[in-house]
Every structure is written in C-alpha cells, then in structure tokens.
Design a protein around this motif. Structure first.
Motif, PDB file in Angstrom:
ATOM      1  N   GLY A   1      12.728  92.780  79.688  1.00 25.21           N
ATOM      2  CA  GLY A   1      13.466  92.083  80.746  1.00 25.21           C
ATOM      3  C   GLY A   1      14.709  91.400  80.213  1.00 25.21           C
ATOM      4  O   GLY A   1      15.413  91.938  79.343  1.00 25.21           O
ATOM      5  N   PRO A   2      14.999  90.186  80.675  1.00 23.29           N
ATOM      6  CA  PRO A   2      16.205  89.481  80.218  1.00 23.29           C
ATOM      7  C   PRO A   2      16.135  89.030  78.773  1.00 23.29           C
ATOM      8  O   PRO A   2      17.142  88.652  78.175  1.00 23.29           O
ATOM      9  CB  PRO A   2      16.284  88.276  81.149  1.00 23.29           C
ATOM     10  N   HIS A   3      14.946  89.091  78.172  1.00 22.76           N
ATOM     11  CA  HIS A   3      14.761  88.531  76.833  1.00 22.76           C
ATOM     12  C   HIS A   3      15.507  89.301  75.748  1.00 22.76           C
ATOM     13  O   HIS A   3      15.756  88.755  74.668  1.00 22.76           O
ATOM     14  CB  HIS A   3      13.271  88.418  76.527  1.00 22.76           C
ATOM     15  N   ALA A   4      15.885  90.538  76.016  1.00 24.30           N
ATOM     16  CA  ALA A   4      16.696  91.265  75.041  1.00 24.30           C
ATOM     17  C   ALA A   4      18.023  90.543  74.825  1.00 24.30           C
ATOM     18  O   ALA A   4      18.461  90.351  73.683  1.00 24.30           O
ATOM     19  CB  ALA A   4      16.932  92.696  75.516  1.00 24.30           C
ATOM     20  N   LEU A   5      18.669  90.135  75.910  1.00 23.16           N
ATOM     21  CA  LEU A   5      19.936  89.415  75.770  1.00 23.16           C
ATOM     22  C   LEU A   5      19.720  88.019  75.208  1.00 23.16           C
ATOM     23  O   LEU A   5      20.534  87.529  74.417  1.00 23.16           O
ATOM     24  CB  LEU A   5      20.654  89.310  77.116  1.00 23.16           C
ATOM     25  N   LEU A   6      18.633  87.368  75.581  1.00 22.40           N
ATOM     26  CA  LEU A   6      18.371  86.018  75.101  1.00 22.40           C
ATOM     27  C   LEU A   6      18.101  86.020  73.598  1.00 22.40           C
ATOM     28  O   LEU A   6      18.568  85.135  72.872  1.00 22.40           O
ATOM     29  CB  LEU A   6      17.207  85.403  75.876  1.00 22.40           C
ATOM     30  N   THR A   7      17.352  87.016  73.121  1.00 26.04           N
ATOM     31  CA  THR A   7      17.128  87.131  71.683  1.00 26.04           C
ATOM     32  C   THR A   7      18.436  87.431  70.964  1.00 26.04           C
ATOM     33  O   THR A   7      18.745  86.831  69.926  1.00 26.04           O
ATOM     34  CB  THR A   7      16.079  88.224  71.401  1.00 26.04           C
ATOM     35  N   PHE A   8      19.225  88.361  71.495  1.00 21.61           N
ATOM     36  CA  PHE A   8      20.535  88.676  70.928  1.00 21.61           C
ATOM     37  C   PHE A   8      21.404  87.419  70.857  1.00 21.61           C
ATOM     38  O   PHE A   8      22.022  87.126  69.818  1.00 21.61           O
ATOM     39  CB  PHE A   8      21.207  89.742  71.792  1.00 21.61           C
ATOM     40  N   SER A   9      21.434  86.640  71.922  1.00 17.49           N
ATOM     41  CA  SER A   9      22.245  85.421  71.953  1.00 17.49           C
ATOM     42  C   SER A   9      21.781  84.433  70.898  1.00 17.49           C
ATOM     43  O   SER A   9      22.593  83.789  70.224  1.00 17.49           O
ATOM     44  CB  SER A   9      22.171  84.777  73.343  1.00 17.49           C
ATOM     45  N   SER A  10      20.476  84.295  70.739  1.00 13.10           N
ATOM     46  CA  SER A  10      19.938  83.350  69.762  1.00 13.10           C
ATOM     47  C   SER A  10      20.280  83.761  68.336  1.00 13.10           C
ATOM     48  O   SER A  10      20.590  82.912  67.493  1.00 13.10           O
ATOM     49  CB  SER A  10      18.422  83.231  69.929  1.00 13.10           C
ATOM     50  N   VAL A  11      20.226  85.052  68.061  1.00 16.40           N
ATOM     51  CA  VAL A  11      20.600  85.521  66.723  1.00 16.40           C
ATOM     52  C   VAL A  11      22.077  85.226  66.478  1.00 16.40           C
ATOM     53  O   VAL A  11      22.467  84.796  65.389  1.00 16.40           O
ATOM     54  CB  VAL A  11      20.290  87.023  66.554  1.00 16.40           C
ATOM     55  N   CYS A  12      22.914  85.415  67.498  1.00 18.89           N
ATOM     56  CA  CYS A  12      24.338  85.094  67.361  1.00 18.89           C
ATOM     57  C   CYS A  12      24.534  83.609  67.047  1.00 18.89           C
ATOM     58  O   CYS A  12      25.378  83.249  66.215  1.00 18.89           O
ATOM     59  CB  CYS A  12      25.091  85.466  68.640  1.00 18.89           C
ATOM     60  N   VAL A  13      23.766  82.750  67.696  1.00 18.38           N
ATOM     61  CA  VAL A  13      23.861  81.312  67.410  1.00 18.38           C
ATOM     62  C   VAL A  13      23.486  81.037  65.963  1.00 18.38           C
ATOM     63  O   VAL A  13      24.151  80.264  65.267  1.00 18.38           O
ATOM     64  CB  VAL A  13      22.969  80.515  68.381  1.00 18.38           C
ATOM     65  N   ALA A  14      22.425  81.682  65.489  1.00 22.40           N
ATOM     66  CA  ALA A  14      22.031  81.502  64.090  1.00 22.40           C
ATOM     67  C   ALA A  14      23.113  81.992  63.138  1.00 22.40           C
ATOM     68  O   ALA A  14      23.291  81.441  62.041  1.00 22.40           O
ATOM     69  CB  ALA A  14      20.716  82.232  63.816  1.00 22.40           C
TER      70      ALA A  14
ATOM     71  N   THR B   1       4.863  96.736  71.841  1.00 21.57           N
ATOM     72  CA  THR B   1       5.253  95.324  72.001  1.00 21.57           C
ATOM     73  C   THR B   1       6.660  95.170  72.554  1.00 21.57           C
ATOM     74  O   THR B   1       7.007  94.102  73.069  1.00 21.57           O
ATOM     75  CB  THR B   1       5.155  94.571  70.657  1.00 21.57           C
ATOM     76  N   LEU B   2       7.480  96.209  72.452  1.00 16.55           N
ATOM     77  CA  LEU B   2       8.843  96.122  72.963  1.00 16.55           C
ATOM     78  C   LEU B   2       8.879  95.999  74.480  1.00 16.55           C
ATOM     79  O   LEU B   2       9.899  95.619  75.049  1.00 16.55           O
ATOM     80  CB  LEU B   2       9.653  97.343  72.507  1.00 16.55           C
ATOM     81  N   ASP B   3       7.776  96.311  75.135  1.00 13.03           N
ATOM     82  CA  ASP B   3       7.696  96.230  76.602  1.00 13.03           C
ATOM     83  C   ASP B   3       7.005  94.954  77.079  1.00 13.03           C
ATOM     84  O   ASP B   3       6.827  94.774  78.290  1.00 13.03           O
ATOM     85  CB  ASP B   3       6.940  97.443  77.157  1.00 13.03           C
ATOM     86  N   LEU B   4       6.613  94.081  76.162  1.00 15.71           N
ATOM     87  CA  LEU B   4       5.869  92.887  76.540  1.00 15.71           C
ATOM     88  C   LEU B   4       6.800  91.691  76.716  1.00 15.71           C
ATOM     89  O   LEU B   4       7.668  91.440  75.873  1.00 15.71           O
ATOM     90  CB  LEU B   4       4.821  92.558  75.475  1.00 15.71           C
ATOM     91  N   ASP B   5       6.602  90.936  77.795  1.00 19.48           N
ATOM     92  CA  ASP B   5       7.354  89.697  77.973  1.00 19.48           C
ATOM     93  C   ASP B   5       6.720  88.612  77.097  1.00 19.48           C
ATOM     94  O   ASP B   5       5.709  88.858  76.422  1.00 19.48           O
ATOM     95  CB  ASP B   5       7.392  89.293  79.456  1.00 19.48           C
ATOM     96  N   PRO B   6       7.312  87.404  77.033  1.00 15.37           N
ATOM     97  CA  PRO B   6       6.744  86.378  76.151  1.00 15.37           C
ATOM     98  C   PRO B   6       5.271  86.094  76.384  1.00 15.37           C
ATOM     99  O   PRO B   6       4.511  85.930  75.419  1.00 15.37           O
ATOM    100  CB  PRO B   6       7.613  85.150  76.463  1.00 15.37           C
ATOM    101  N   ILE B   7       4.862  86.027  77.641  1.00 14.93           N
ATOM    102  CA  ILE B   7       3.450  85.767  77.921  1.00 14.93           C
ATOM    103  C   ILE B   7       2.588  86.911  77.381  1.00 14.93           C
ATOM    104  O   ILE B   7       1.529  86.683  76.786  1.00 14.93           O
ATOM    105  CB  ILE B   7       3.228  85.561  79.430  1.00 14.93           C
ATOM    106  N   GLY B   8       3.047  88.147  77.570  1.00 16.84           N
ATOM    107  CA  GLY B   8       2.301  89.291  77.063  1.00 16.84           C
ATOM    108  C   GLY B   8       2.198  89.295  75.546  1.00 16.84           C
ATOM    109  O   GLY B   8       1.146  89.582  74.982  1.00 16.84           O
ATOM    110  N   LEU B   9       3.295  88.958  74.870  1.00 14.55           N
ATOM    111  CA  LEU B   9       3.290  88.909  73.410  1.00 14.55           C
ATOM    112  C   LEU B   9       2.316  87.846  72.901  1.00 14.55           C
ATOM    113  O   LEU B   9       1.510  88.098  71.996  1.00 14.55           O
ATOM    114  CB  LEU B   9       4.693  88.608  72.894  1.00 14.55           C
ATOM    115  N   LEU B  10       2.402  86.660  73.476  1.00 14.68           N
ATOM    116  CA  LEU B  10       1.567  85.558  72.999  1.00 14.68           C
ATOM    117  C   LEU B  10       0.095  85.785  73.348  1.00 14.68           C
ATOM    118  O   LEU B  10      -0.794  85.453  72.558  1.00 14.68           O
ATOM    119  CB  LEU B  10       2.072  84.240  73.575  1.00 14.68           C
ATOM    120  N   ALA B  11      -0.148  86.349  74.518  1.00 10.93           N
ATOM    121  CA  ALA B  11      -1.531  86.650  74.884  1.00 10.93           C
ATOM    122  C   ALA B  11      -2.134  87.658  73.912  1.00 10.93           C
ATOM    123  O   ALA B  11      -3.292  87.518  73.478  1.00 10.93           O
ATOM    124  CB  ALA B  11      -1.593  87.188  76.315  1.00 10.93           C
ATOM    125  N   GLU B  12      -1.360  88.671  73.543  1.00  8.08           N
ATOM    126  CA  GLU B  12      -1.874  89.664  72.598  1.00  8.08           C
ATOM    127  C   GLU B  12      -2.131  89.043  71.235  1.00  8.08           C
ATOM    128  O   GLU B  12      -3.087  89.414  70.538  1.00  8.08           O
ATOM    129  CB  GLU B  12      -0.895  90.835  72.480  1.00  8.08           C
TER     130      GLU B  12
END
Length: 379
Positions: A149-162, A197-208
C-alpha cells in the motif's frame, strides 16, 4: 430538551477503537463510534465522511483535502489558545504540530506513532542500529520491508530522511542522488526478503512476527504497542529507526491519528469536556494504555509504569518519534502518496529503472502541487 447525539468514525483496530469506545460508554454523552478500515480514508473522499459524522479520526496528510473542502472546525475557536498551547507542550514529538495548519489546530493527537525498527529478540542477538547493519543482518536472517500500500513511499521517504534529506521539495520530491541511494538500498533488501512479506501491511508484518519465525527483523514499520506485550509467546522488540551513521538522525515518517470535529458537529460544552478528558494526563497515561491505545502525551512515553508491560516500547523509540518527518499536507497529497507508492514498488522489484521511477515520482509530486516538471530536469 433531549440530549444531543454524536456519531464518530475511527479505524478498525483495537488501537484506534477500544479506548474511544470505552471512554464514550463511561461518559454521559450519547456518542456512538463506527469503524472502517484504515484504507477507507484513502478510498472515501474526506468530504463524504465529514458529511456523515461529527467526530472523525484521521491522519495528518488528510488535512489539505479536508480544509480545501471546509470539512473541519479549528479547536482554537472551541477551547481557546491556552488549552491548545497546553496540549502542544504535553505532546510527544511533532504529534500535535502535524495537525496545525494556518496557525490553527484542526485535530488533537490521541494516538502517536512513527516508523521504527521491529525485532524478534530471540532470533536476533542485537537489533541493527545503522542501515549497513540492516543489510548485513539480511544476509543472515529473514529481514522484511514494509512496502504494501502507501508504505512503499513512506519507507522510501524515511530512508531519504536518514540519508540527510527531507522529501517534498518545491521542484522535485527528492534529489536524484538521495532518491537513487534510497531505492538501491530498498531493492537490495527486498531481493532477500521473504517474498510473501512484500504484500503485508504493518499489522500483517507484526502479526506474523508474533505468530511464527518467518520474520526476524523489519527495519521500518509503524509501531503497534499491542505486539510488544511481554506476555506474548513471541513479543516484538521495538527500537529506534536505523540511522546512516552513529549519532545521525533516525529516518522515520510520522504516523498516528488525530481526533477532529467536522463542520457539521454542534460541539456542546459536554463534548468539549470529553475531548479535554481524552487529552488529560490520567487518561493518556492510564486509561488509553489500558485499552490497547498508544498515547500522544510525552509523559506517558517516558512513564516506567506504561513502558514495563510492553518491553520499553515507548522509551525504546522515543528518539525516533521526537525527530520524525511530517509529511506534506497540501490538497492532493494522499492521492500522490498512493500513486507514488506503486512506482516505488515497481522500482524495488526491478520492473522499471530507478531513474524512471524518480522521474515519475517527481511528475506526480509536481502535479499534486499544481505544477509541471521543468523541461530537461536532471534525474
């Protein structure tokens, strides 16, 4: 005279629902909370939601569209500047500031969250602190990326901040060099991540992570305190987001949600008292954590009583939330976020070149700003 009735809409997860419902039931208000998926805010125009509800729980990037449509009421006019300033002083990081536009407060941050690192401490001896450590770990243990979902861009943005650059510039979303480094890093990690895991949203990742041993670490994922409960068989350990180098800024994109009052809401003194109560110290430090919530008050984040049952979830990620990047809030940003996330996924999967991806992201960013990309701009 009959008591006024209020309808609220929040997101369908214990963190977004339980404390609000319990607080309403304990009050004298006639307040009913409905729920819908978090993705519902992306699929339903905010003006349609605001036309049906008096209170709406939303994320700060929705403010641009909401204010353009005149959907919300500023709290400054309802509770006064002194109260707003007190809330601002108590808030952790930019959780309250993210709901201020035009010098006015449009929502109160009941919930604070940002992207942090998640680790199964029994599978990883020491959580990686720098991005080079994350890459090294991914060659020894299953490391997943949050890119659904939107988390691809959010992760990309966070890496840019780092990497030292906040996205969202006037001429492009991010500079070519930083954007290239971020996408190369993500593509490298994705090449070794468990494919499903590339198809899992944050809740899915953490639940797994709590249900099996298929994910040992996620370097950037929105923190959910419920998965840090030390009584779980496989609790997740949350720590600060990775940095580029020791002592540098952890790259993270602020999340969380805020409680807004729509333009249709006829806010009574009793309703405003209810909001004040939700933001009060005792509720933030006791009631909300006891009802699966994630408080926004810094006093709760630093409380040993709040931290002990969840393995120092809050203290372990405090530096990250204090320095988190606040996304743009202009009209059209939410649509851009959805479209650009798909471009990032294509680049990470190798379906398009990194140069092409950065160009498409810039084009969509400038279109959302009502501008066009300068001819011949270097990627």
């Amino acid at each position: 005279m009959s008591q006024p009735t209020f309808r609220g809409l929040t997101w369908d997860h214990p963190r977004g629902r339980d404390a609000l419902v319990a607080a309403a039931e304990a009050s004298d208000l006639d307040l009913t909370w409905d729920v819908h998926p978090l993705s519902g805010f992306e699929s339903t125009p905010i003006e349609e939601i605001a036309a049906r509800y008096d209170l709406v729980v939303l994320d700060h990037p929705h403010l641009g569209d909401a204010l353009a449509q005149g959907c919300l009421q500023p709290f400054d006019d309802l509770v006064g500047r002194e109260q707003v300033e007190a809330w601002a002083d108590a808030a952790v990081g930019p959780s309250l500031a993210s709901y201020v536009m035009g010098g006015r407060l449009w929502a109160v941050p009941l919930d604070a969250a940002t992207q942090v690192a998640a680790t199964r401490a029994d599978l990883v001896h020491r959580a990686p602190r720098q991005w080079t450590d994350v890459a090294a770990l991914s060659r020894q243990a299953p490391v997943a990326l949050s890119v659904a979902g939107p988390h691809a861009l959010l992760t990309f943005s966070s890496v840019c901040v780092a990497l030292g650059e906040e996205p969202g510039g006037e001429d492009r979303f991010v500079s070519g060099d930083v954007g290239r480094q971020a996408l190369e890093l993500m593509a490298d990690l994705a090449s070794r991540a468990p494919r499903h895991t590339l198809d899992l949203d944050p809740i899915g990742l953490l639940a797994e992570m709590t249900e099996g041993d298929t994910i040992a670490h996620v370097p950037l994922v929105y923190g959910y305190v419920t998965y840090a409960d030390i009584t779980l068989d496989r609790p997740v350990r949350f720590t600060d987001a990775p940095t580029l180098a020791p002592g540098s800024r952890p790259g993270s994109t602020l999340g969380g949600t805020g409680l807004s009052l729509t333009a249709r809401c006829r806010a009574t003194p009793e309703l405003l008292d209810h909001v004040r109560d939700l933001m009060s110290g005792p509720v933030q430090q006791d009631f909300i954590p006891a009802h699966a919530g994630q408080p926004s008050a810094r006093a709760a984040w630093t409380s040993s009583t709040v931290n002990e049952p969840v393995g120092d979830f809050y203290l372990g990620t405090l530096d990250t939330v204090e320095q988190a990047w606040v996304r743009p809030r202009h009209p059209g940003y939410v649509r851009f976020q959805t479209e650009a996330a798909e471009v990032v996924r294509e680049a990470v999967a190798g379906s398009i070149s990194i140069a092409a991806a950065l160009g498409r992201i810039d084009d969509r960013h400038l279109a959302a700003l009502g501008r066009t990309n300068p001819e011949g701009a270097a990627r």
